[in-house]
Enzyme design. Structure first.
Site, PDB file in Angstrom:
ATOM      1  N   ARG A  95       0.834  -1.206   0.000  1.00 38.38           N
ATOM      2  CA  ARG A  95       0.000   0.000   0.000  1.00 38.38           C
ATOM      3  C   ARG A  95       0.870   1.258   0.000  1.00 38.38           C
ATOM      4  NH1 ARG A  95      -2.674  -2.818   4.118  1.00 38.38           N
ATOM      5  NH2 ARG A  95      -2.085  -1.230   5.650  1.00 38.38           N
TER       6      ARG A  95
ATOM      7  N   ARG B 170      -4.752   2.517 -11.476  1.00 41.23           N
ATOM      8  CA  ARG B 170      -4.444   1.179 -10.963  1.00 41.23           C
ATOM      9  C   ARG B 170      -2.927   1.035 -10.906  1.00 41.23           C
ATOM     10  NH1 ARG B 170      -5.951  -3.814 -14.513  1.00 41.23           N
ATOM     11  NH2 ARG B 170      -3.694  -3.925 -14.871  1.00 41.23           N
TER      12      ARG B 170
ATOM     13  N   GLU C 117      -1.383   2.198 -14.267  1.00 42.36           N
ATOM     14  CA  GLU C 117      -2.345   2.179 -15.369  1.00 42.36           C
ATOM     15  C   GLU C 117      -3.366   3.301 -15.187  1.00 42.36           C
ATOM     16  OE1 GLU C 117      -2.444   0.167 -17.971  1.00 42.36           O
ATOM     17  OE2 GLU C 117      -1.733  -1.834 -17.451  1.00 42.36           O
TER      18      GLU C 117
END
Length: 288
Positions: free
Chosen positions: A218, A243, A260
């Site tokens: 994360r 993403r 992305e």
């Protein structure tokens, strides 16, 4: 607030692959009238929509110049044409690496450059402009790798050379989805190299599953998104969706494989229905 939204796909998959099945209803609940359209459908007035959302434009790689010209003609495009231009060329990975983000080591090989000394062990060669793992291959040093590189160069592609991350075989990739710059959910993707294309021929069929990423994953995804926004000169909140794909490196620490921002599947089917609501809320935020 009410408005009109167009979800943009391509002619081979005019309504995407089904991942956004819950999105139109979530948008409708917030007063949006939503429809799908292929980006190259000349009968559609994209300029009339309050927001035009890139989703499944998976044929852009073969027609990138045309696609970007279309994107620049749509003033309400999310993510923006500027973002699309930057992100549809995977050379951006080198920029992220230079910015201090822990990426999978990446070497760019332009068409006018000779093959480098191949790394030890397995490695990946793929086009810098490409989608759905098309044109990507896994090799060891030898004539097959050289032939694949020559083929990419013959097609005018700059190639990306990356050491193969063996963790993908057991752990897959971890994809973290952000909506309006805020973390939403994550899912895993099994190894794709060597997989079969779907019926449309636009992407390798993926095996996906929900996952809870570790704190290290994360944190790196957050760093990568911060660096991306800084390189683009925008705020994270200006990215309707993003993403960040991560893998575990040889030393056990995560590495960024891709960020992305154009047409990634966002994994709505790998999480609960609240993700579609978060997406609809992020769309509303873009128009506020």
């Amino acid at each position: 607030m009410s408005g009109s939204a167009i979800l943009v796909a391509c002619s081979a998959l005019p309504e995407g692959d089904g991942d956004e099945h819950a999105v139109p209803e979530a948008l409708a609940d917030l007063g949006f009238k939503t429809r799908w359209a292929a980006w190259d459908d000349t009968t559609v007035d994209f300029g009339a929509a309050d927001i035009v959302i890139l989703r499944a434009t998976w044929d852009y790689a073969e027609r990138r110049d045309e696609f970007l010209s279309w994107a620049e003609s749509v003033p309400t495009l999310s993510n923006s044409a500027e973002v699309a231009r930057w992100n549809t060329d995977k050379s951006y990975l080198a920029e992220l690496g230079d910015a201090g983000v822990a990426i999978v080591p990446t070497t760019l090989i332009a068409p006018d450059e000779k093959a480098p000394r191949w790394p030890k062990g397995e490695f990946v060669l793929k086009p810098a402009i490409g989608a759905g793992s098309r044109g990507a291959g896994r090799f060891t040093a030898g004539d097959v790798a050289a032939a694949h590189l020559a083929g990419l160069h013959a097609d005018g592609h700059t190639a990306l050379l990356q050491p193969y991350q063996s963790s993908v075989d057991t752990e897959g990739e971890i994809a973290l989805t952000y909506l309006g710059g805020v973390y939403s959910h994550a899912f895993s993707k099994a190894a794709m190299l060597g997989g079969e294309l779907d019926e449309s021929g636009l992407y390798v069929t993926e095996k996906l599953a929900p996952v809870q990423p570790s704190a290290a994953f994360r944190a790196l995804a957050e760093d990568a998104l911060d660096a991306t926004a800084a390189l683009l000169g925008i705020l994270r909140a200006e990215l309707l969706y993003a993403r960040v794909d991560l893998v575990t490196g040889p030393d056990g620490r995560p590495l960024v494989l891709e960020v992305e921002l154009v047409e990634p599947s966002l994994g709505f089917r790998q999480t609960d229905a609240s993700a579609a609501w978060r997406f609809a809320s992020a769309v509303r935020q873009q128009l506020a």
